[in-house]
Design a protein around this motif. Structure first.
Motif, PDB file in Angstrom:
ATOM      1  N   PRO A   1      32.785 -19.017 -12.384  1.00 25.08           N
ATOM      2  CA  PRO A   1      32.321 -20.247 -11.727  1.00 25.08           C
ATOM      3  C   PRO A   1      31.152 -20.027 -10.766  1.00 25.08           C
ATOM      4  O   PRO A   1      30.213 -20.827 -10.729  1.00 25.08           O
ATOM      5  N   THR A   2      31.201 -18.940  -9.981  1.00 24.53           N
ATOM      6  CA  THR A   2      30.121 -18.740  -9.009  1.00 24.53           C
ATOM      7  C   THR A   2      28.819 -18.345  -9.706  1.00 24.53           C
ATOM      8  O   THR A   2      27.737 -18.739  -9.258  1.00 24.53           O
ATOM      9  N   TYR A   3      28.903 -17.604 -10.784  1.00 25.73           N
ATOM     10  CA  TYR A   3      27.674 -17.269 -11.513  1.00 25.73           C
ATOM     11  C   TYR A   3      27.071 -18.532 -12.129  1.00 25.73           C
ATOM     12  O   TYR A   3      25.842 -18.712 -12.136  1.00 25.73           O
ATOM     13  N   GLN A   4      27.911 -19.408 -12.634  1.00 25.96           N
ATOM     14  CA  GLN A   4      27.407 -20.646 -13.228  1.00 25.96           C
ATOM     15  C   GLN A   4      26.704 -21.514 -12.185  1.00 25.96           C
ATOM     16  O   GLN A   4      25.700 -22.161 -12.473  1.00 25.96           O
ATOM     17  N   LEU A   5      27.246 -21.517 -10.965  1.00 25.32           N
ATOM     18  CA  LEU A   5      26.641 -22.338  -9.906  1.00 25.32           C
ATOM     19  C   LEU A   5      25.397 -21.698  -9.317  1.00 25.32           C
ATOM     20  O   LEU A   5      24.389 -22.374  -9.073  1.00 25.32           O
ATOM     21  N   LEU A   6      25.462 -20.393  -9.058  1.00 28.28           N
ATOM     22  CA  LEU A   6      24.423 -19.732  -8.271  1.00 28.28           C
ATOM     23  C   LEU A   6      23.406 -18.975  -9.115  1.00 28.28           C
ATOM     24  O   LEU A   6      22.284 -18.714  -8.644  1.00 28.28           O
ATOM     25  N   GLY A   7      23.772 -18.594 -10.332  1.00 24.17           N
ATOM     26  CA  GLY A   7      22.836 -17.898 -11.204  1.00 24.17           C
ATOM     27  C   GLY A   7      22.405 -16.535 -10.710  1.00 24.17           C
ATOM     28  O   GLY A   7      21.353 -16.025 -11.116  1.00 24.17           O
TER      29      GLY A   7
ATOM     30  N   GLU B   1      23.188 -12.500 -10.408  1.00 23.09           N
ATOM     31  CA  GLU B   1      23.980 -11.450 -11.061  1.00 23.09           C
ATOM     32  C   GLU B   1      25.048 -10.883 -10.140  1.00 23.09           C
ATOM     33  O   GLU B   1      26.176 -10.615 -10.561  1.00 23.09           O
ATOM     34  N   ASN B   2      24.713 -10.718  -8.862  1.00 26.38           N
ATOM     35  CA  ASN B   2      25.696 -10.159  -7.925  1.00 26.38           C
ATOM     36  C   ASN B   2      26.822 -11.133  -7.602  1.00 26.38           C
ATOM     37  O   ASN B   2      27.789 -10.754  -6.939  1.00 26.38           O
ATOM     38  N   ASP B   3      26.691 -12.378  -8.044  1.00 28.91           N
ATOM     39  CA  ASP B   3      27.776 -13.350  -7.911  1.00 28.91           C
ATOM     40  C   ASP B   3      28.484 -13.565  -9.237  1.00 28.91           C
ATOM     41  O   ASP B   3      29.103 -14.596  -9.470  1.00 28.91           O
ATOM     42  N   SER B   4      28.398 -12.561 -10.096  1.00 27.75           N
ATOM     43  CA  SER B   4      29.171 -12.524 -11.338  1.00 27.75           C
ATOM     44  C   SER B   4      30.135 -11.346 -11.250  1.00 27.75           C
ATOM     45  O   SER B   4      29.942 -10.424 -10.450  1.00 27.75           O
ATOM     46  N   PRO B   5      31.177 -11.319 -12.077  1.00 24.92           N
ATOM     47  CA  PRO B   5      32.085 -10.171 -12.053  1.00 24.92           C
ATOM     48  C   PRO B   5      31.356  -8.857 -12.339  1.00 24.92           C
ATOM     49  O   PRO B   5      31.609  -7.842 -11.680  1.00 24.92           O
ATOM     50  N   ARG B   6      30.452  -8.853 -13.311  1.00 27.49           N
ATOM     51  CA  ARG B   6      29.723  -7.622 -13.638  1.00 27.49           C
ATOM     52  C   ARG B   6      28.906  -7.140 -12.441  1.00 27.49           C
ATOM     53  O   ARG B   6      28.920  -5.947 -12.108  1.00 27.49           O
ATOM     54  N   GLY B   7      28.232  -8.062 -11.782  1.00 28.96           N
ATOM     55  CA  GLY B   7      27.440  -7.681 -10.617  1.00 28.96           C
ATOM     56  C   GLY B   7      28.306  -7.164  -9.488  1.00 28.96           C
ATOM     57  O   GLY B   7      27.973  -6.160  -8.827  1.00 28.96           O
TER      58      GLY B   7
END
Length: 434
Positions: free
Chosen positions: A36-42, A44-50
């Protein structure tokens, strides 16, 4: 993923576990599609991988957490949607929990942040204190627009307009079955839930005793520890977990125990992980046993209900359009996806689901207080998808989701068990009678 922990570092059980999790990641990026946070913020560090890369660097070097790393870890909801998506079985939950504990030990947050987190840890896990705080919030709500801190405003907006008194159902006791006994179970009454909506536990007890369960409310049981655990406050969360383990083991010793029933899915995910949390303590064996006995209320009901639920005579509920909200802690944390919907359909409800039902509503324990802007965006998106279904009622299995979604819609929102109780002879949920 290649890791470079030293042999000395790997002597630490938490580092050893994080190393296992990190090495299972293959950088594929499937997790970014459902975060959800990657979708909102775009970002990489707010994705699980990041976040995995950030955590790896922090733990491998043994350095103290820095502000940039803390910012991105704090933005993680722990919704665990990434775990449902990951083809490699990366157990992100254990990794991010370890990272939060490391942050708590090594990073000094700004004074107001530390104060707010300490206040939440001192109030939310204790129903009596929480009830008093809710009453105070009700008095202060008219002043919320004047609050300088957005997190304080979020706290006031989440507080219910009516604070229910403590329920007699929740005090330590044994609720006898109404029919021939089939099981003896312990019910986790919860902390925030018993203050915010005690009718959920009352409906649970009615339904279980109607279906042949003796329901024990254990002496000495309290908060499951999830709220403090996810803020990295290990000592407090382990103390709370230990108290519950001892309470439930005493119930087992006094007359047997077939299951530990949990009707707040955020708590259920944590209790089912007690075996891991407490593996290095003198309660390791008991904790593993408790984790094995723990089940969501919908899982237990599936075991009890082999055919259609015994329905009330008037069938006034039949065909009611119910939008089912799948709590992240239930569908991703526990892997319980079909049971609640199946039970509602068996009971005669018309069950519909929103698009992107795998995405979080933004509640996530204390997240909607500590990260109100992101949580607000997630709530509005979730409410929009639910309202487009034009339901008569929204059903969910987690009090946090119910509270969060309820601040964004006028539709009634009730716990799944309240609808099942009503359909099988209990009272109509109060929220549907307004």
């Amino acid at each position: 993923m290649q890791t470079n922990f030293t042999e000395t570092q790997l002597q630490d059980p938490d580092i050893a576990r994080s190393n296992e999790v990190l090495r299972s990641c293959v950088h594929c990026g499937f997790c970014t599609a459902t975060c959800p946070t990657y979708q909102l913020l775009g970002e990489e560090n707010d994705s699980p991988r990041g976040r995995i890369y950030l955590i790896k660097d922090m733990l491998e070097t043994g350095r103290a957490a820095d502000a940039e790393t803390v910012k991105h870890i704090d933005r993680c909801l722990s919704c665990l949607s990434c775990m449902s998506t990951c083809p490699s079985g990366v157990h992100y939950m254990h990794l991010v929990d370890h990272a939060r504990a490391h942050i708590e030990r090594t990073y000094k947050r700004p004074l107001w942040d530390r104060t707010l987190r300490r206040m939440l840890a001192m109030i939310l896990p204790y129903p009596g204190r929480f009830r008093l705080a809710l009453r105070a919030a009700g008095l202060a709500r008219p002043l919320s627009a004047m609050m300088p801190d957005k997190r304080l405003r979020a706290m006031l907006e989440l507080a219910p307009k009516r604070v229910a008194p403590a329920s007699d159902v929740d005090r330590p006791q044994v609720h006898r079955t109404e029919v021939a006994p089939r099981m003896r179970v312990a019910l986790l009454t919860g902390c925030a839930q018993s203050a915010l909506d005690p009718e959920i536990n009352a409906a649970t007890v009615r339904l279980l005793t109607r279906l042949g369960c003796e329901v024990v409310i254990a002496e000495g049981m309290g908060c499951c520890g999830a709220l403090t655990h996810h803020m990295g406050q290990v000592d407090q969360s382990h103390t709370q977990a230990a108290a519950n383990i001892r309470a439930w083991m005493a119930v087992k010793a006094s007359g047997g125990l077939d299951a530990i029933v949990i009707n707040t899915s955020g708590c259920g995910t944590t209790v089912k992980d007690y075996g891991h949390m407490m593996r290095q303590t003198d309660l390791a064996a008991e904790a593993a046993e408790v984790s094995g006995l723990a089940c969501d209320i919908s899982e237990l009901l599936e075991r009890l209900v082999t055919e259609d639920l015994p329905l009330r005579d008037d069938r006034t509920h039949e065909g009611m359009r119910v939008a089912y909200h799948a709590a992240c802690s239930l569908q991703h944390g526990q892997g319980v996806k079909q049971a609640p919907k199946t039970l509602l359909k068996r009971a005669g409800f018309d069950v519909v689901e929103p698009v992107d039902s795998h995405l979080c509503c933004g509640s996530a324990g204390t997240y909607n207080i500590l990260q109100p802007e992101i949580a607000g965006q997630l709530r509005d998106r979730k409410v929009g998808t639910l309202e487009r279904l034009q339901p008569e009622v929204i059903a969910a299995g987690n009090i946090g989701c119910m509270t969060q979604i309820g601040t964004g819609t006028d539709l009634p929102i009730v716990h799944t068990v309240e609808l099942l109780d009503w359909a099988s002879g209990g009272p109509k949920p109060r929220k549907l009678s307004r």
